[in-house]
Scaffold this motif. Structure first.
Motif, PDB file in Angstrom:
ATOM      1  N   THR A   1     100.198 -21.474 -57.858  1.00 22.91           N
ATOM      2  CA  THR A   1     100.927 -20.439 -57.133  1.00 22.91           C
ATOM      3  C   THR A   1     101.715 -21.099 -56.010  1.00 22.91           C
ATOM      4  O   THR A   1     101.399 -22.214 -55.575  1.00 22.91           O
ATOM      5  CB  THR A   1      99.961 -19.405 -56.532  1.00 22.91           C
ATOM      6  N   LYS A   2     102.716 -20.402 -55.551  1.00 20.10           N
ATOM      7  CA  LYS A   2     103.489 -20.996 -54.465  1.00 20.10           C
ATOM      8  C   LYS A   2     102.666 -20.965 -53.184  1.00 20.10           C
ATOM      9  O   LYS A   2     101.860 -20.045 -52.979  1.00 20.10           O
ATOM     10  CB  LYS A   2     104.833 -20.306 -54.293  1.00 20.10           C
TER      11      LYS A   2
ATOM     12  N   PHE B   1     109.850 -20.672 -47.453  1.00 17.13           N
ATOM     13  CA  PHE B   1     109.576 -21.574 -48.574  1.00 17.13           C
ATOM     14  C   PHE B   1     110.682 -21.457 -49.604  1.00 17.13           C
ATOM     15  O   PHE B   1     111.050 -20.371 -50.032  1.00 17.13           O
ATOM     16  CB  PHE B   1     108.230 -21.223 -49.207  1.00 17.13           C
TER      17      PHE B   1
ATOM     18  N   SER C   1     111.712 -22.885 -53.403  1.00 17.61           N
ATOM     19  CA  SER C   1     111.168 -23.511 -54.606  1.00 17.61           C
ATOM     20  C   SER C   1     111.973 -24.730 -54.990  1.00 17.61           C
ATOM     21  O   SER C   1     113.185 -24.805 -54.750  1.00 17.61           O
ATOM     22  CB  SER C   1     111.185 -22.497 -55.763  1.00 17.61           C
TER      23      SER C   1
ATOM     24  N   TYR D   1     112.054 -22.866 -65.038  1.00 10.87           N
ATOM     25  CA  TYR D   1     110.972 -21.889 -65.120  1.00 10.87           C
ATOM     26  C   TYR D   1     110.433 -21.853 -66.551  1.00 10.87           C
ATOM     27  O   TYR D   1     111.181 -22.004 -67.511  1.00 10.87           O
ATOM     28  CB  TYR D   1     111.462 -20.501 -64.697  1.00 10.87           C
TER      29      TYR D   1
END
Length: 161
Positions: free
Chosen positions: A128-129, A141, A143, A151
């Motif tokens: 998970t982030k 944040f 990605s 993805y």
């Protein structure tokens, strides 16, 4: 299977089990029966008797095979530690062995049977982030994935093929 095979257990003590019943009055036959019953409750000095053949018949060969290593340890520790403490160590050693085997099995599964682009099966492990709150470094944040093809990659881009 239950000890009584589904039949309700019947006490052999009779009505003289309770002190209140005995105080009400006992016949001579009941007194003699009670005296004999109390004598029967006293065990002989050699009881309980360990009969090797009984345990060999009771425990099947497969069970005897997988119990053998811990039985050897138990038999070696019994003279040193005593029967109860050696039995405790035997029990704990067995359970720790099962836990270690389970951990190694789960490690092997995730190491060699992970879900990636080459397989349909296996558990997919995804990260998970990270939680980045205001005031912490790296807020907001962003990605590392920049393209749409990043993805659902499942390791295809890092493949040596």
């Amino acid at each position: 299977m239950s000890q009584t095979a589904g039949v309700k257990p019947m006490t052999i003590v009779g009505r003289v089990a309770s002190e209140r019943e005995r105080c009400l009055g006992m016949t001579d036959a009941e007194r003699a029966w009670r005296k004999q019953w109390l004598k029967d409750q006293v065990l002989a000095p050699n009881e309980p008797v360990y009969v090797e053949e009984y345990w060999k018949e009771r425990i099947n060969p497969i069970r005897r095979f997988y119990r053998k290593p811990l039985d050897v340890i138990y038999n070696a520790l019994t003279p040193v530690l005593g029967a109860q403490r050696a039995a405790d160590y035997r029990y704990i050693t067995g359970k720790l062995g099962i836990i270690a085997f389970g951990i190694l099995g789960v490690h092997y599964y995730f190491k060699y049977n992970g879900n990636n682009w080459t397989k349909k099966g296996g558990w997919r492990v995804s990260k998970t982030k990270p939680m980045v709150l205001p005031g912490q470094p790296g807020f907001p944040f962003k990605s590392e994935r920049t393209l749409d093809s990043d993805y659902a990659n499942r390791g295809f881009k890092s493949s040596p093929i």
